[in-house]
Motif scaffolding. Structure first.
Motif, PDB file in Angstrom:
ATOM      1  N   VAL A 192      74.972   5.657  46.495  1.00  0.00           N
ATOM      2  CA  VAL A 192      73.627   5.243  46.071  1.00  0.00           C
ATOM      3  C   VAL A 192      72.633   5.484  47.208  1.00  0.00           C
ATOM      4  CG1 VAL A 192      72.189   3.270  45.383  1.00  0.00           C
ATOM      5  CG2 VAL A 192      74.451   3.560  44.377  1.00  0.00           C
ATOM      6  N   MET A 193      73.025   5.138  48.418  1.00  0.00           N
ATOM      7  CA  MET A 193      72.151   5.331  49.575  1.00  0.00           C
ATOM      8  C   MET A 193      71.865   6.818  49.815  1.00  0.00           C
ATOM      9  SD  MET A 193      73.694   2.405  52.103  1.00  0.00           S
ATOM     10  CE  MET A 193      72.471   2.549  53.399  1.00  0.00           C
ATOM     11  N   LEU A 194      72.841   7.680  49.567  1.00  0.00           N
ATOM     12  CA  LEU A 194      72.619   9.120  49.709  1.00  0.00           C
ATOM     13  C   LEU A 194      71.613   9.614  48.671  1.00  0.00           C
ATOM     14  CD1 LEU A 194      76.254  10.347  50.413  1.00  0.00           C
ATOM     15  CD2 LEU A 194      74.321  10.406  52.009  1.00  0.00           C
ATOM     16  N   TYR A 195      71.764   9.171  47.428  1.00  0.00           N
ATOM     17  CA  TYR A 195      70.775   9.547  46.401  1.00  0.00           C
ATOM     18  C   TYR A 195      69.379   9.082  46.817  1.00  0.00           C
ATOM     19  CZ  TYR A 195      74.312  11.008  42.981  1.00  0.00           C
ATOM     20  OH  TYR A 195      75.317  11.662  42.324  1.00  0.00           O
ATOM     21  N   ARG A 241      66.130  11.488  47.659  1.00  0.00           N
ATOM     22  CA  ARG A 241      64.893  11.333  46.881  1.00  0.00           C
ATOM     23  C   ARG A 241      63.722  10.985  47.791  1.00  0.00           C
ATOM     24  NH1 ARG A 241      64.900   7.710  42.210  1.00  0.00           N
ATOM     25  NH2 ARG A 241      63.140   9.030  41.640  1.00  0.00           N
ATOM     26  N   GLN A 242      63.976  10.185  48.809  1.00  0.00           N
ATOM     27  CA  GLN A 242      62.913   9.848  49.757  1.00  0.00           C
ATOM     28  C   GLN A 242      62.466  11.101  50.515  1.00  0.00           C
ATOM     29  OE1 GLN A 242      64.004   7.117  52.906  1.00  0.00           O
ATOM     30  NE2 GLN A 242      61.876   6.462  53.138  1.00  0.00           N
ATOM     31  N   ALA A 243      63.412  11.930  50.917  1.00  0.00           N
ATOM     32  CA  ALA A 243      63.067  13.165  51.624  1.00  0.00           C
ATOM     33  C   ALA A 243      62.249  14.090  50.719  1.00  0.00           C
ATOM     34  CB  ALA A 243      64.342  13.862  52.108  1.00  0.00           C
ATOM     35  N   ILE A 244      62.592  14.147  49.442  1.00  0.00           N
ATOM     36  CA  ILE A 244      61.827  14.976  48.501  1.00  0.00           C
ATOM     37  C   ILE A 244      60.417  14.415  48.324  1.00  0.00           C
ATOM     38  CG2 ILE A 244      61.653  15.687  46.073  1.00  0.00           C
ATOM     39  CD1 ILE A 244      64.747  16.008  46.157  1.00  0.00           C
ATOM     40  N   ALA A 245      60.294  13.100  48.267  1.00  0.00           N
ATOM     41  CA  ALA A 245      58.960  12.487  48.164  1.00  0.00           C
ATOM     42  C   ALA A 245      58.118  12.832  49.393  1.00  0.00           C
ATOM     43  CB  ALA A 245      59.088  10.970  48.010  1.00  0.00           C
ATOM     44  N   GLN A 246      58.738  12.818  50.554  1.00  0.00           N
ATOM     45  CA  GLN A 246      58.016  13.199  51.773  1.00  0.00           C
ATOM     46  C   GLN A 246      57.628  14.674  51.728  1.00  0.00           C
ATOM     47  OE1 GLN A 246      60.804  12.016  54.798  1.00  0.00           O
ATOM     48  NE2 GLN A 246      60.068   9.905  54.837  1.00  0.00           N
ATOM     49  N   ALA A 247      58.531  15.506  51.248  1.00  0.00           N
ATOM     50  CA  ALA A 247      58.231  16.934  51.133  1.00  0.00           C
ATOM     51  C   ALA A 247      57.041  17.167  50.202  1.00  0.00           C
ATOM     52  CB  ALA A 247      59.458  17.691  50.632  1.00  0.00           C
ATOM     53  N   ARG A 248      57.009  16.435  49.091  1.00  0.00           N
ATOM     54  CA  ARG A 248      55.880  16.568  48.161  1.00  0.00           C
ATOM     55  C   ARG A 248      54.569  16.170  48.837  1.00  0.00           C
ATOM     56  NH1 ARG A 248      56.700  13.592  42.731  1.00  0.00           N
ATOM     57  NH2 ARG A 248      54.774  14.722  42.306  1.00  0.00           N
ATOM     58  N   MET A 249      54.605  15.068  49.570  1.00  0.00           N
ATOM     59  CA  MET A 249      53.406  14.613  50.262  1.00  0.00           C
ATOM     60  C   MET A 249      52.941  15.672  51.274  1.00  0.00           C
ATOM     61  SD  MET A 249      52.913  11.372  52.835  1.00  0.00           S
ATOM     62  CE  MET A 249      53.939  12.176  54.058  1.00  0.00           C
ATOM     63  N   HIS A 250      53.874  16.204  52.045  1.00  0.00           N
ATOM     64  CA  HIS A 250      53.520  17.221  53.041  1.00  0.00           C
ATOM     65  C   HIS A 250      53.054  18.519  52.384  1.00  0.00           C
ATOM     66  CE1 HIS A 250      54.615  14.732  56.355  1.00  0.00           C
ATOM     67  NE2 HIS A 250      55.874  14.623  55.963  1.00  0.00           N
ATOM     68  N   ASP A 263      79.517  19.519  41.564  1.00  0.00           N
ATOM     69  CA  ASP A 263      79.481  20.492  42.649  1.00  0.00           C
ATOM     70  C   ASP A 263      78.515  21.629  42.312  1.00  0.00           C
ATOM     71  OD1 ASP A 263      80.521  21.553  45.206  1.00  0.00           O
ATOM     72  OD2 ASP A 263      81.413  23.104  43.938  1.00  0.00           O
ATOM     73  N   ALA A 264      78.619  22.141  41.098  1.00  0.00           N
ATOM     74  CA  ALA A 264      77.717  23.211  40.657  1.00  0.00           C
ATOM     75  C   ALA A 264      76.267  22.724  40.605  1.00  0.00           C
ATOM     76  CB  ALA A 264      78.153  23.738  39.296  1.00  0.00           C
ATOM     77  N   LEU A 265      76.067  21.490  40.157  1.00  0.00           N
ATOM     78  CA  LEU A 265      74.715  20.933  40.089  1.00  0.00           C
ATOM     79  C   LEU A 265      74.123  20.762  41.483  1.00  0.00           C
ATOM     80  CD1 LEU A 265      72.417  19.835  38.337  1.00  0.00           C
ATOM     81  CD2 LEU A 265      73.560  17.601  38.395  1.00  0.00           C
ATOM     82  N   TYR A 266      74.921  20.280  42.424  1.00  0.00           N
ATOM     83  CA  TYR A 266      74.438  20.127  43.802  1.00  0.00           C
ATOM     84  C   TYR A 266      74.088  21.489  44.412  1.00  0.00           C
ATOM     85  CZ  TYR A 266      76.098  15.272  43.613  1.00  0.00           C
ATOM     86  OH  TYR A 266      76.304  13.950  43.285  1.00  0.00           O
ATOM     87  N   THR A 267      74.886  22.510  44.116  1.00  0.00           N
ATOM     88  CA  THR A 267      74.580  23.864  44.600  1.00  0.00           C
ATOM     89  C   THR A 267      73.261  24.341  44.012  1.00  0.00           C
ATOM     90  OG1 THR A 267      76.923  24.383  44.902  1.00  0.00           O
ATOM     91  CG2 THR A 267      75.417  26.256  44.661  1.00  0.00           C
ATOM     92  N   ASP A 284      64.059  15.984  42.043  1.00  0.00           N
ATOM     93  CA  ASP A 284      63.964  14.529  42.135  1.00  0.00           C
ATOM     94  C   ASP A 284      64.383  13.881  40.821  1.00  0.00           C
ATOM     95  OD1 ASP A 284      63.198  12.035  43.504  1.00  0.00           O
ATOM     96  OD2 ASP A 284      61.605  11.982  42.006  1.00  0.00           O
ATOM     97  N   ASN A 285      63.968  14.457  39.704  1.00  0.00           N
ATOM     98  CA  ASN A 285      64.357  13.921  38.389  1.00  0.00           C
ATOM     99  C   ASN A 285      65.864  14.000  38.171  1.00  0.00           C
ATOM    100  OD1 ASN A 285      61.726  13.223  37.696  1.00  0.00           O
ATOM    101  ND2 ASN A 285      61.346  15.137  36.624  1.00  0.00           N
ATOM    102  N   LEU A 286      66.466  15.110  38.579  1.00  0.00           N
ATOM    103  CA  LEU A 286      67.923  15.238  38.456  1.00  0.00           C
ATOM    104  C   LEU A 286      68.633  14.184  39.308  1.00  0.00           C
ATOM    105  CD1 LEU A 286      68.321  19.133  38.577  1.00  0.00           C
ATOM    106  CD2 LEU A 286      68.778  17.635  36.614  1.00  0.00           C
ATOM    107  N   LEU A 287      68.166  14.022  40.545  1.00  0.00           N
ATOM    108  CA  LEU A 287      68.771  13.018  41.429  1.00  0.00           C
ATOM    109  C   LEU A 287      68.571  11.610  40.881  1.00  0.00           C
ATOM    110  CD1 LEU A 287      67.752  14.535  44.881  1.00  0.00           C
ATOM    111  CD2 LEU A 287      70.096  14.249  44.028  1.00  0.00           C
TER     112      LEU A 287
END
Length: 139
Positions: free
Chosen positions: A31-34, A38-47, A88-92, A114-117
């Motif tokens: 859960v913490m990894l998800y 998602r937090q990193a993606i939110a930061q990427a969107r902001m940047h 595995d395929a989805l993560y790739t 982000d939606n998939l995660l």
């Protein structure tokens, strides 16, 4: 660059995360990894919106690292069978799309991942009570 108050807050946050990781069950760690991805993606969107290219790339790289080195590496394909293979395929796919989002500066791709995660995180959280019950049951 940062005020001394920020250094203290950052150190406090790191201790909180480290403490949470050390005391977390394997289920909670996923859960913490998800959440981290998602937090990193939110930061990427902001940047991306701020046209901060370097920080955007760093945030996307962090999300990719969490997906590849955390979520994908945690898969047990022997025990997980078809579900693990599909994840595995989805993560790739996710890592490929994140790279593409960075190259094309495409926020919609970041939203897609982000939606998939979020969907996977919700499903993982949903099985939490069952996992807790299984780990508490006598062998």
């Amino acid at each position: 660059m940062y005020s001394p108050g920020h250094a203290g807050a950052n150190a406090y946050a790191r201790v909180g995360v480290q403490t949470g990781v050390m005391g977390a069950s394997p289920h909670r760690l996923i859960v913490m990894l998800y959440q981290g991805a998602r937090q990193a993606i939110a930061q990427a969107r902001m940047h991306m919106q701020q046209n901060n290219i370097g920080a955007r790339g760093t945030a996307i790289s962090k999300a990719i690292s969490i997906i590849e080195s955390g979520l994908q590496q945690a898969l047990n394909k022997d025990a997980g069978g078809e579900i693990a293979e599909r994840l595995d395929a989805l993560y790739t796919y996710m890592t490929r799309r994140l790279l593409e989002a960075n190259l094309k500066q495409d926020e919609t791709m970041l939203v897609e991942i982000d939606n998939l995660l979020a969907t996977l995180e919700d499903a993982w959280v949903g099985i939490g009570p069952e996992v807790a019950q299984m780990t508490a049951a006598p062998v």
